[in-house]
Design an enzyme around this catalytic site. Structure first.
Site, PDB file in Angstrom:
ATOM      1  N   PRO A   2       0.836  -1.206   0.000  1.00  0.00           N
ATOM      2  CA  PRO A   2       0.000   0.000   0.000  1.00  0.00           C
ATOM      3  C   PRO A   2       0.865   1.247   0.000  1.00  0.00           C
ATOM      4  O   PRO A   2       1.785   1.371   0.798  1.00  0.00           O
ATOM      5  CB  PRO A   2      -0.778  -0.096   1.321  1.00  0.00           C
ATOM      6  CG  PRO A   2      -0.639  -1.501   1.774  1.00  0.00           C
ATOM      7  CD  PRO A   2       0.639  -2.015   1.185  1.00  0.00           C
ATOM      8  N   GLU A   3       0.595   2.153  -0.923  1.00  0.00           N
ATOM      9  CA  GLU A   3       1.320   3.411  -0.940  1.00  0.00           C
ATOM     10  C   GLU A   3       0.379   4.507  -0.442  1.00  0.00           C
ATOM     11  O   GLU A   3      -0.743   4.239  -0.050  1.00  0.00           O
ATOM     12  CB  GLU A   3       1.857   3.675  -2.351  1.00  0.00           C
ATOM     13  CG  GLU A   3       2.877   2.619  -2.741  1.00  0.00           C
ATOM     14  CD  GLU A   3       3.804   3.022  -3.871  1.00  0.00           C
ATOM     15  OE1 GLU A   3       3.884   4.207  -4.193  1.00  0.00           O
ATOM     16  OE2 GLU A   3       4.463   2.132  -4.435  1.00  0.00           O
ATOM     17  N   HIS A  95      -5.563 -14.956   8.881  1.00  0.00           N
ATOM     18  CA  HIS A  95      -4.727 -13.752   8.978  1.00  0.00           C
ATOM     19  C   HIS A  95      -5.493 -12.525   9.469  1.00  0.00           C
ATOM     20  O   HIS A  95      -4.993 -11.416   9.401  1.00  0.00           O
ATOM     21  CB  HIS A  95      -4.073 -13.466   7.627  1.00  0.00           C
ATOM     22  CG  HIS A  95      -3.220 -14.598   7.149  1.00  0.00           C
ATOM     23  ND1 HIS A  95      -2.095 -15.011   7.816  1.00  0.00           N
ATOM     24  CD2 HIS A  95      -3.364 -15.439   6.093  1.00  0.00           C
ATOM     25  CE1 HIS A  95      -1.560 -16.046   7.181  1.00  0.00           C
ATOM     26  NE2 HIS A  95      -2.307 -16.321   6.129  1.00  0.00           N
ATOM     27  N   ARG A 114       1.292 -11.164   5.823  1.00  0.00           N
ATOM     28  CA  ARG A 114       2.753 -11.225   5.966  1.00  0.00           C
ATOM     29  C   ARG A 114       3.242 -10.599   7.270  1.00  0.00           C
ATOM     30  O   ARG A 114       4.429 -10.644   7.568  1.00  0.00           O
ATOM     31  CB  ARG A 114       3.411 -10.562   4.747  1.00  0.00           C
ATOM     32  CG  ARG A 114       3.091 -11.342   3.473  1.00  0.00           C
ATOM     33  CD  ARG A 114       3.584 -10.631   2.242  1.00  0.00           C
ATOM     34  NE  ARG A 114       5.030 -10.564   2.192  1.00  0.00           N
ATOM     35  CZ  ARG A 114       5.705  -9.858   1.281  1.00  0.00           C
ATOM     36  NH1 ARG A 114       5.049  -9.183   0.373  1.00  0.00           N
ATOM     37  NH2 ARG A 114       7.018  -9.848   1.285  1.00  0.00           N
TER      38      ARG A 114
END
Ligand SMILES: [Zn+2]
Length: 282
Positions: A2-3, A95, A114
Site C-alpha cells: 500500500p502506498e 490472517h 505477511r
C-alpha cells in the site's frame, strides 16, 4: 505494498465510521505483527471515543480521547475491511489478526498475511517528535509541498532524482510507482541529478506528483465502496499506469518505433524498479 493513495483511501473509509464512536471491544488474535502490540493495548483502548482519523506519510493515525493516538501501518499486504451495523461479520480467517468492534455497531477487521503491519500507541503531543515521524518531509498533497520547497530540499544533492523522491526525509510517501509516473509526466529523467534540476522543472514535477496522487486516491475511493464485499484488494490504479511495469511498450503519446528504440525502459535504482522513456525524459 500500500502506498500513500491506498492508505489515504483506507483513511477516508475509516474516518466516517470511526469518528464519534467508542472502541467497544478490541480483539488481538496474536501478540505481535512486525513488532509486539503495545503493552495493555486492549485495556488502554477499550472505552475510548474516536475523535478522528488522519494520516501521516503511510501511517494511519486514529486520534482518541485521553490524548491517545493509535499509530497503524498496513505493512506490505495489510487490508482493512469495514462491516456496517447489521452486516454479518464472517468467522475470523487465519490472517485476521485484529478486530475492532465499535459502539455504533461497526466492526473493523485488519488482515495482515505477511505481518509487516504495525500498531502502536502514543500520546498525541508526541506524534511530531515520535521516532517514526520526526524526520519525515512534507506531505506531498499539503500546500507546504511546493516546487520552491522541493528545490530547497534538493539543493546540492548529487543523488538521482528518483532516489531523492523515494527519500522520506525529502517528501513523505510518494512511493515507487508514483515516483516513476510523476517523472514521466514532467519529462524528467529518473537519473537526473536532483540538485541540478531547475526550479521550474521541479515545480512541474511537484504539480504532477500532486495530480497523480489525487487521481490514484480518486480511483481508490470508488473501489472502497464495495471494499467490504470484495476481498478488499488494494492496487486498483494499475490500469492507469503510463510507464510503470510497461517495459518495452510505447509510452502514451509516443511516436517512437518500439522495434527500434525498445520503448519504455526498466532500470533498477536503490534496489527498486524504475520505468521511463529515455527519449522523452531528460
Ligand atoms: Zn516514449
Amino acid at each position: 505494498m500500500p502506498e500513500l493513495p491506498e492508505v489515504e483511501t483506507v483513511k477516508r473509509g475509516l474516518s466516517p465510521v470511526m469518528t464519534g464512536a467508542r472502541v467497544a471491544r478490541l480483539t488481538l488474535r496474536r501478540k505481535n505483527l512486525r513488532k509486539p502490540f503495545p503493552r495493555a493495548m486492549k485495556k488502554r483502548l477499550e472505552g475510548l471515543k474516536v475523535l478522528g482519523v488522519s494520516r501521516r506519510a503511510k501511517y494511519l493515525l486514529v486520534n482518541l480521547e485521553n490524548e491517545t493516538v493509535l499509530i497503524w501501518h498496513l505493512g506490505m499486504s495489510g487490508q482493512v475491511r469495514i462491516y456496517k451495523k447489521g452486516d454479518k461479520v464472517p468467522k475470523p480467517e487465519k490472517h485476521d489478526h485484529v478486530q475492532i468492534d465499535l459502539s455504533n455497531g461497526v466492526t473493523i477487521v485488519f488482515t495482515d498475511p505477511r505481518r509487516f503491519g504495525l500498531m502502536d500507541l502514543a500520546p498525541s503531543d508526541e506524534i511530531p517528535t515520535h521516532p517514526l515521524f520526526k524526520n519525515i518531509g512534507p506531505e506531498p498533497l499539503s500546500p507546504a509541498f511546493t516546487g520552491k520547497v522541493l528545490a530547497l530540499r534538493l539543493k546540492g544533492k548529487g543523488t538521482e532524482i528518483k532516489l531523492a523522491l523515494m527519500d522520506q526525509k525529502v517528501v513523505a510517501g510518494v512511493g515507487n510507482i508514483y515516483a516513476s509516473e510523476a517523472l514521466f509526466r514532467s519529462g524528467i529523467s529518473p537519473k537526473a541529478k536532483a540538485g541540478s534540476i531547475s526550479a521550474v522543472r521541479l515545480g512541474a514535477l511537484v504539480r504532477e506528483i500532486k495530480k497523480i496522487l489525487k487521481k490514484a486516491i480518486k480511483a481508490g475511493g470508488s473501489t472502497l465502496k464495495d471494499h467490504r464485499t470484495t476481498d478488499g484488494g488494494l492496487g486498483y490504479f494499475q490500469n492507469s499506469f503510463a510507464v510503470y511495469d510497461r517495459e518495452g511498450q510505447p509510452c502514451p503519446g509516443c511516436d517512437c518505433n518500439v522495434a527500434r528504440t525498445g520503448g519504455i525502459k526498466r532500470i533498477v535504482q536503490g534496489g527498486r524498479a524504475t520505468f521511463y522513456c529515455p527519449r522523452r525524459q531528460r
